[in-house]
Design an enzyme around this catalytic site. Sequence first.
Site, PDB file in Angstrom:
ATOM      1  N   LYS A 159     -18.397 -12.759  33.523  1.00 25.29           N
ATOM      2  CA  LYS A 159     -19.840 -12.876  33.741  1.00 25.29           C
ATOM      3  C   LYS A 159     -20.341 -11.600  34.427  1.00 25.29           C
ATOM      4  O   LYS A 159     -19.700 -11.118  35.376  1.00 25.29           O
ATOM      5  CB  LYS A 159     -20.126 -14.104  34.613  1.00 25.29           C
ATOM      6  CG  LYS A 159     -21.602 -14.416  34.804  1.00 25.29           C
ATOM      7  CD  LYS A 159     -21.794 -15.659  35.673  1.00 25.29           C
ATOM      8  CE  LYS A 159     -23.251 -16.074  35.744  1.00 25.29           C
ATOM      9  NZ  LYS A 159     -23.453 -17.302  36.557  1.00 25.29           N
TER      10      LYS A 159
ATOM     11  N   SER B 120     -26.647 -20.800  34.405  1.00 23.89           N
ATOM     12  CA  SER B 120     -26.833 -19.396  34.149  1.00 23.89           C
ATOM     13  C   SER B 120     -25.682 -18.709  33.413  1.00 23.89           C
ATOM     14  O   SER B 120     -25.888 -17.641  32.827  1.00 23.89           O
ATOM     15  CB  SER B 120     -27.065 -18.659  35.473  1.00 23.89           C
ATOM     16  OG  SER B 120     -25.905 -18.692  36.265  1.00 23.89           O
TER      17      SER B 120
ATOM     18  N   SER C 155     -24.373 -23.863  37.328  1.00 22.60           N
ATOM     19  CA  SER C 155     -24.319 -22.737  36.377  1.00 22.60           C
ATOM     20  C   SER C 155     -23.000 -22.536  35.653  1.00 22.60           C
ATOM     21  O   SER C 155     -22.926 -21.714  34.740  1.00 22.60           O
ATOM     22  CB  SER C 155     -24.680 -21.435  37.090  1.00 22.60           C
ATOM     23  OG  SER C 155     -26.078 -21.334  37.233  1.00 22.60           O
TER      24      SER C 155
END
Lengths: 95, 493
Positions: free
Chosen positions: B78, B158, B182
Amino acid sequence: MSVDKDTVRRIAKLARLAVPEERLEPMAGELNGIFKWVEMLGEVKVDGVPALTSVVAQKLKWRKDEVTDGGNADALMTNAPGGEDHFFTVPKVVE
Amino acid sequence: MSDPTAMTLAEARDALKAKKMSSRELTGAFVAAIAAGRGLNAFITETAETALAMADASDRRIAEGKAGALEGLPLAIKDLFCTKGTRTTAASKILGNFVPPYESTVTQNLWNAGAVMLGKTNLDEFAMGSSNETSAFGPVFNPWRSKGSNQNLVPGGSSGGSSSAVAADLCLAATGTDTGGSIRQPAAVTGTVGLKPTYGRCSRFGIVAFASSLDQAGPMTKTVRDAAIMLTSMASIDPKDSTSVETPVPDYESFLTQGVKGLKVGIPKEYRIDGIPADVVAMWDKAADWLKSQGAEIVEVSLPHTKYALPTYYIVAPAEASSNLARYDGVRFGHRAASPRDITDLYERSRGEGFGAEVQRRILIGTYVLSAGYYDAYYSRAQKLRTLIKRDFDQAFEKCDVLLTPSTPGPAFGVGAKTSDPLEMYLQDVFTVTVNLAGLPGISVPGGLTESGLPLGLQLIGKAFDEGTLLRAAQAVETAADFKAKPAKWWTA
């Protein structure tokens, strides 16, 4: 409690965030929607309830007061949008 | 094996160990899959050259008998984890072309174990969002589509780039971060596994901070076993993070064979909220039966303050975010506004130009609730609510070992479907956010498909630092669900 345009302007100033004049009113509307929803927290009796300060029962760790890192000025300057030698440049702040 | 990208992390590990293939071959297959999958927009930065060089180094170590636990296994990271020498954006314009001169502890742990970095995945800007639509690098698409439809759906958020990449076989596994859901919510809507560990289990050092008392890194994988393998390498005790907890890291994979016989599984009655679709409730009930049939005991528990969790979160998280994001000032790194009049103008315009709409909204909420005259009414009260929410869990865990809930209030939704009303988007996290507020570990496991063919997830919640029991229960759910469905590869056209 209702947030108006002037309040948004004031908190934007506190947050050092340039919010264009035409965005102030819509932003006030959005924030009001959120604060109105948050108002439900007022239903709960919190007298005598301690504020949570940590989710895990662990004291913050202590370490020896000694230098373990540093001397990286060159590396730190590589991302500076404005810099000279080992200094960050900013607009003049003292007349 | 015909398509190496379809392997699980565990299968790939075993194939490399048995020298059935090289890391170079495996990594090459993923580099090709990522190039063919650009239509998903899952990656912000691809690092193919780095990946192949790391793969070659892994092959050398394997040949020398010096393989680490993740030797030669290609992962996606990420783009919230700082990676030394590789641009890290947090999906924000304000970070500009920020290239970290240091490495996050979690990624360093992965590289120390021999893993290969394929690239940096897309996310909601500063991890603020539940659909990956607030990214300055554009939305990510979910590999899944409804039966007979070609409408693009969101991959959750997210960690939407990571969930999309795992579901589309663009990596063996990925890292995510979870502040209010997330990791678990994007995993749920993409048919993948997402584990948020206990607060303090994985170091936060080098992860771009959103809300520091809630943020926690964790794995996003194809299976529960893969999550256990990833967590064993990601977790550590780190002197660089003062909230990293001094608890030794076990081999999480060893818990998976222990079964759930005698385990007490709590069903929180307050999670039966109005308006959630019937198939979500049906799958939840079915999962309780699955666990029961494997020897677990089902007990009803109560978490009375559940409905206050989301509003509490939307005070605490923006308050911490407004403080954390004060560092983006256009002076030391990142975006800087052109020709500033003075220093204040430099700050205000750099931030106004660099932050997107959702991030600005949250900075303003946070600044407001922390400002003089409002602090007690909002922030102080929210921190007290947080005590009550945590107390609910403590009491529930006197009666059970793990909790079982749905992961999300529904399956993936259409791109743009929820962007006009922030509150509607926030409700995506209704089942996950309580776990962050209490600092507990939670995992989302695929439960099955809806009638329209979209994946739904089941969430298990564990006691603090009891990821072992959590993984046992997750393995039991996974075994019973026997989720084998894969999305049709429409994006490789």
